[in-house]
Design an enzyme around this catalytic site. Structure first.
Site, mmCIF file in Angstrom:
data_model
loop_
_atom_site.group_PDB
_atom_site.id
_atom_site.type_symbol
_atom_site.label_atom_id
_atom_site.label_comp_id
_atom_site.label_asym_id
_atom_site.label_seq_id
_atom_site.Cartn_x
_atom_site.Cartn_y
_atom_site.Cartn_z
ATOM 1 N N ASP A 566 11.578 -16.528 8.732
ATOM 2 C CA ASP A 566 12.152 -16.053 10.002
ATOM 3 C C ASP A 566 11.410 -14.787 10.433
ATOM 4 O O ASP A 566 10.288 -14.530 9.984
ATOM 5 C CB ASP A 566 13.646 -15.757 9.779
ATOM 6 C CG ASP A 566 14.490 -15.976 11.028
ATOM 7 O OD1 ASP A 566 14.285 -15.226 11.993
ATOM 8 O OD2 ASP A 566 15.326 -16.894 11.025
ATOM 9 N N ASP A 575 23.963 -4.007 2.922
ATOM 10 C CA ASP A 575 24.527 -5.314 2.551
ATOM 11 C C ASP A 575 23.481 -6.267 2.004
ATOM 12 O O ASP A 575 23.832 -7.355 1.512
ATOM 13 C CB ASP A 575 25.187 -5.960 3.779
ATOM 14 C CG ASP A 575 26.588 -5.427 4.031
ATOM 15 O OD1 ASP A 575 27.158 -4.828 3.105
ATOM 16 O OD2 ASP A 575 27.099 -5.606 5.155
ATOM 17 N N HIS A 597 16.805 -11.012 14.202
ATOM 18 C CA HIS A 597 17.138 -12.411 13.902
ATOM 19 C C HIS A 597 17.107 -12.701 12.404
ATOM 20 O O HIS A 597 18.048 -13.276 11.839
ATOM 21 C CB HIS A 597 16.177 -13.334 14.657
ATOM 22 C CG HIS A 597 16.621 -14.763 14.706
ATOM 23 N ND1 HIS A 597 16.333 -15.660 13.708
ATOM 24 C CD2 HIS A 597 17.350 -15.430 15.632
ATOM 25 C CE1 HIS A 597 16.857 -16.834 14.027
ATOM 26 N NE2 HIS A 597 17.484 -16.728 15.182
ATOM 27 N N ASN A 610 30.240 -5.770 -1.419
ATOM 28 C CA ASN A 610 30.119 -4.424 -1.978
ATOM 29 C C ASN A 610 31.066 -3.410 -1.353
ATOM 30 O O ASN A 610 30.953 -2.209 -1.590
ATOM 31 C CB ASN A 610 28.676 -3.928 -1.826
ATOM 32 C CG ASN A 610 28.211 -3.970 -0.376
ATOM 33 O OD1 ASN A 610 29.011 -4.145 0.544
ATOM 34 N ND2 ASN A 610 26.911 -3.826 -0.173
ATOM 35 N N ALA A 702 14.203 -29.876 12.435
ATOM 36 C CA ALA A 702 15.487 -30.552 12.176
ATOM 37 C C ALA A 702 15.354 -32.064 12.313
ATOM 38 O O ALA A 702 16.094 -32.821 11.672
ATOM 39 C CB ALA A 702 16.557 -30.026 13.125
ATOM 40 N N SER A 751 20.818 -21.056 15.293
ATOM 41 C CA SER A 751 20.139 -20.428 14.154
ATOM 42 C C SER A 751 21.147 -20.034 13.086
ATOM 43 O O SER A 751 20.904 -20.172 11.879
ATOM 44 C CB SER A 751 19.382 -19.176 14.616
ATOM 45 O OG SER A 751 18.207 -19.508 15.299
#
Length: 806
Positions: A566, A575, A597, A610, A702, A751
């Site tokens: 990506d 995170d 993105h 966390n 896809a 996405s």
């Protein structure tokens, strides 16, 4: 006594003369040729007679026996049909040869009949032939005219009209049409709609000529009228006005202006077919303003405006009605009118507004765009207008109270084209609603959405077929310059990216020619891929539908490597800092950077639990952050990738032992090189996930058989986009996730649907020890909602782990 005897003799003589009289009647006395005339003759005798009567109809047919009188009174009847018109005398008399007691006068007796020519009615439709453009519904006004051969009064009726091609019925008009003939003529009109469906049925049979027929009954015989219809292009169709639209500079059919306002214009947008001489005139309040005459050719659309001299009058306060009256060709519809209201106030002074961005003449990415201008004191509302031509009606306009306007994706899709240049300006209004400020007109356009990088071509070799001589021959033969090369270890091939030195070369054709060269495994353009995302949205939590608190008691994705191919992932995000185990850049001439993105996708998949921000679907999975896309400028987090960058990233993901590969991107049409890498991933048991996008067909990758295709599942559980192409449906709207800089935001797009599924597969890979059973994977094209699939995927696994704990 002698006097009495003489009286009796005279009386008997008088009686005897009366008794022997003959009378004749004919019915009807006036008739048409071919009608039946009934004739009745009566004779009265003093004594029982024996006297034949004969008849002559006066048309040259001669005498004929009517019958024999043997009683008194004697009534005889017959009938006759005349074959020609005229006035005829019918004569009845006693037979001079066989009558034993011939009557006294009147003998013979006569009557006359008047025979007319037969009544005929003819009918025609005008026009008798029309030409209509294919691909659209047409309207024509038809006039039916009927004429009788003699004065009459009758009503003709047609219950329906029929479109036909030979004997084949293409359609019907179920509307009754009647016409009354009074005297010798009668007329009726019909506004006929020729549906595009009828034209398509004709064209599907290879027919370009058809008819419209009506049959009228109620006259001497049925009458069929026929309109001949020829299907052609708009340019070759008959000269016809399809549409007329009137508007003022504000794009509307009404406007309020101050007294003595200068420069008010009205516009008439005329849509027409065919070619011909156009005549019309402008009128204001029923008074002629100016004439319009022009030769119009080859169909299309034209805009007329009121002249500067004489202008639309603005000295008289009140409402004024403007019409554009078309005289030739006359439209089939009622002409519209527009109104302007002149206030008693004089025109206020107009102050300038300063536009800020985008700069005049800029080419923009086709996405959500923000237009800005400098605010001005005293303005409470702004009107921003967008034009294809500043002299014509705006294609889109909107009001805002802020000194900026953000053009939404909805407006872009419905009102703007990538291939056109547009103009924009802003009007400012004070608290009383008066326009007191106006900007200049600026222009903008859109960058072309290219399918591949111009003048670049990929050539792939098996390493055993590669040599410097072969490379040199290809460079010279095709005028190629090498940009760079790389190896794909998983395919054991080497890829060269060349740039052709011939400008504007047909790259797909060049690729086909190179593919036929000896030693070349394949050649293709350097295709462009794009991520699937929408602008930011307000708050909503989507992860809850998967019940993560239950899943994470047993499965967290620990040890499972997920490759995020990506834009750049922010590996310093709190995170994600424990989750990203590798970050690499594959975009040429750029450094690795954190972008929206890729960071958002990685957060959905594996954000750590966390206590800081959000929790990913697989909060202990390992992320391989492979930057193969660069983020495009704009307010929407969109990325652009290429065949070269994606191929290198996929190859690296496979060599790094990724078990799940997330490709939240796509393009229309397959990529041969990437297809080989996807086949290799499938043979290694690696699960590849990609979104189907929002088109009618699934985007690539896809659409590839070895890829799990993910569609969008709206919050209310309804699918969106290419449902028929999706294997599984997951949330795509208002997803809370990570963005660069230790921040979080809500994003939407397929996405992020793919990211949800990649996270779920990471949990499954952990549970099934790197081998998810094939039967548990979503079936191709099943469009199974992700929550339902999740229950099937984890039901047995969670039961086993729960039992093991106890």
């Amino acid at each position: 006594m002698r006097r009495i005897g003489l009286f009796l003799i005279i009386l008997i003589g008088l009686l005897s003369g009366t008794a022997r009289a003959i009378t004749v009647t004919a019915s009807p006395a006036t008739a048409n040729v071919g009608d039946t005339i009934n004739v009745t003759a009566t004779a009265t005798f003093l004594t029982t007679p024996s006297c034949p009567l004969r008849i002559n109809f006066g048309d040259g047919s001669g005498w004929s026996t009517l019958g024999n009188c043997v009683v008194s009174p004697c009534t005889l009847s017959t009938s006759h049909v005349y074959s020609s018109a005229g006035t005829f005398t019918i004569t009845v008399e006693s037979d001079p040869v066989f009558c034993a007691t011939p009557p006294n006068p009147p003998d013979p007796a006569t009557t006359t009949v008047n025979i007319l020519s037969p009544l005929t009615v003819t009918g025609v439709v005008s026009p008798s032939a029309v030409r209509v453009p294919r691909g659209e519904t047409s309207v024509r006004t038809l006039t039916y005219t009927f004429r009788a051969s003699a004065p009459t009064t009758l009503t003709l009726t047609s219950s329906q009209g029929t479109f036909k091609a030979g004997a084949t019925v293409l359609g019907r008009v179920s509307r009754t049409l009647s016409v009354t003939i009074t005297g010798r003529t009668g007329t009726a009109t019909e506004t006929l709609t020729i549906p595009v469906a009828v034209l398509r049925r004709a064209l599907s049979r290879g027919i370009t000529s058809l008819t419209y027929q009506r049959t009228f009954t109620g006259g001497p015989s049925p009458i069929t009228t026929t309109l001949n219809i020829t299907i052609t292009t708009e340019a070759l169709a008959g000269f016809h006005i399809k549409r007329l639209e009137l508007y003022f500079p504000n794009g509307r059919g009404e406007i309020t202006i101050p007294r003595h306002y200068r420069g008010l214009r009205a516009y008439a947008r005329v849509r027409y077919t065919g070619s011909g001489f156009f005549r019309a005139y402008w009128e204001v309040d029923g008074r002629l303003l100016s004439y319009v005459q022009r030769e119009l050719v080859y169909a299309g659309e034209v805009v007329f405006e009121t002249p500067p001299i004489p202008p639309l009058p603005t000295f008289d306060p009140g409402t004024h009605v403007v019409r554009f009256v078309i005289e030739d060709p006359r439209p089939d519809f009622e002409l519209p009118s527009i109104v302007y209201f002149v206030t008693a106030r004089e025109k206020p002074r107009i102050f300038p507004l300063t536009l800020v961005s985008p700069e005049n003449g800029t080419l923009l990415d086709y996405g959500m765009i923000e237009f800005r201008w400098k605010p001005r004191k005293g303005l409470v509302r702004y009107l921003v207008e967008f034009y294809e031509d500043p002299k014509q009606k705006p294609v889109f306009s909107a009001y805002t109270r802020d000194p900026y306007y953000r053009l939404s994706s909805f407006a872009l899709k419905h009102f703007f084209s990538r291939k056109k240049r547009y103009y924009w300006r802003v009007h400012g209004f004070d608290a009383e609603g008066q326009m007191v400020a106006e900007s200049p007109v600026w222009s903008f356009g859109f960058r072309e959405k290219r399918a591949y990088v111009p003048q670049q071509v990929l050539v792939v070799f098996r390493k055993k077929d590669l040599s410097e001589k072969r490379l040199g021959d290809l460079r010279r033969k095709y005028n190629l310059k090498e940009l760079f090369n790389f190896s794909l270890r998983t395919l054991r091939v080497k890829v060269y990216l060349f740039r052709t030195t011939v400008p504007y070369r047909d790259i797909p054709e060049l690729s086909r020619r190179l593919s036929r060269e000896a030693g070349v495994l394949l050649s293709q353009p350097n295709f462009i891929f794009r991520t699937f995302s929408d602008p930011l949205f307000p708050h909503q939590v989507a992860l809850q539908m998967f019940h993560p608190e239950h899943l994470h008691r047993f499965l967290t994705g620990r040890g499972v490597r997920v490759a995020v191919v990506d834009t750049g992932v922010d590996f310093r995000h709190q995170d994600l800092e424990d989750r990203v185990v590798l970050h690499l850049n594959f975009v040429p001439r750029e450094r690795y950077r954190a972008e929206v993105h890729g960071t958002a996708v990685a957060g959905i998949i594996a954000a750590s639990e966390n206590g800081f921000g959000i929790v990913g679907v697989a909060p202990e999975a390992d992320i391989l952050a492979l930057r193969a896309c660069r983020e495009l400028p704009g307010t929407s987090p969109r990325g652009e990738c290429y065949s070269t960058t994606l191929a290198r990233a996929l190859d690296r993901a496979l060599t790094e032992k990724a078990r799940v590969i997330n490709l939240s991107l796509g393009r229309e049409g397959a990529d041969p090189l990437l297809a080989r890498l996807l086949d290799r991933a499938r043979s290694l048991g690696v699960l590849v996930v990609a979104p189907v996008g929002y088109g009618k067909r699934a985007a690539f990758p896809a659409s590839h058989p070895g890829v799990i295709a993910v569609g969008s599942l709206e919050a209310e559980g309804k699918p969106r986009g290419s449902r028929e192409a999706a294997d599984i449906l997951a949330p795509a709207k208002k997803i809370l996730t990570t963005v660069p800089g230790n921040r979080h935001n809500f994003l939407s797009g397929t996405s992020f649907s793919a990211a949800f599924v990649s996270g779920l597969l990471a949990l499954a890979e952990e549970g099934y020890r790197d081998h998810v059973p094939e039967k548990l994977l979503p079936g191709k094209g099943k469009a199974l909602p992700a929550p339902e699939w999740t229950e099937n995927l984890f039901a047995g696994l969670l039961n086993q782990k729960a039992t093991a704990r106890h």
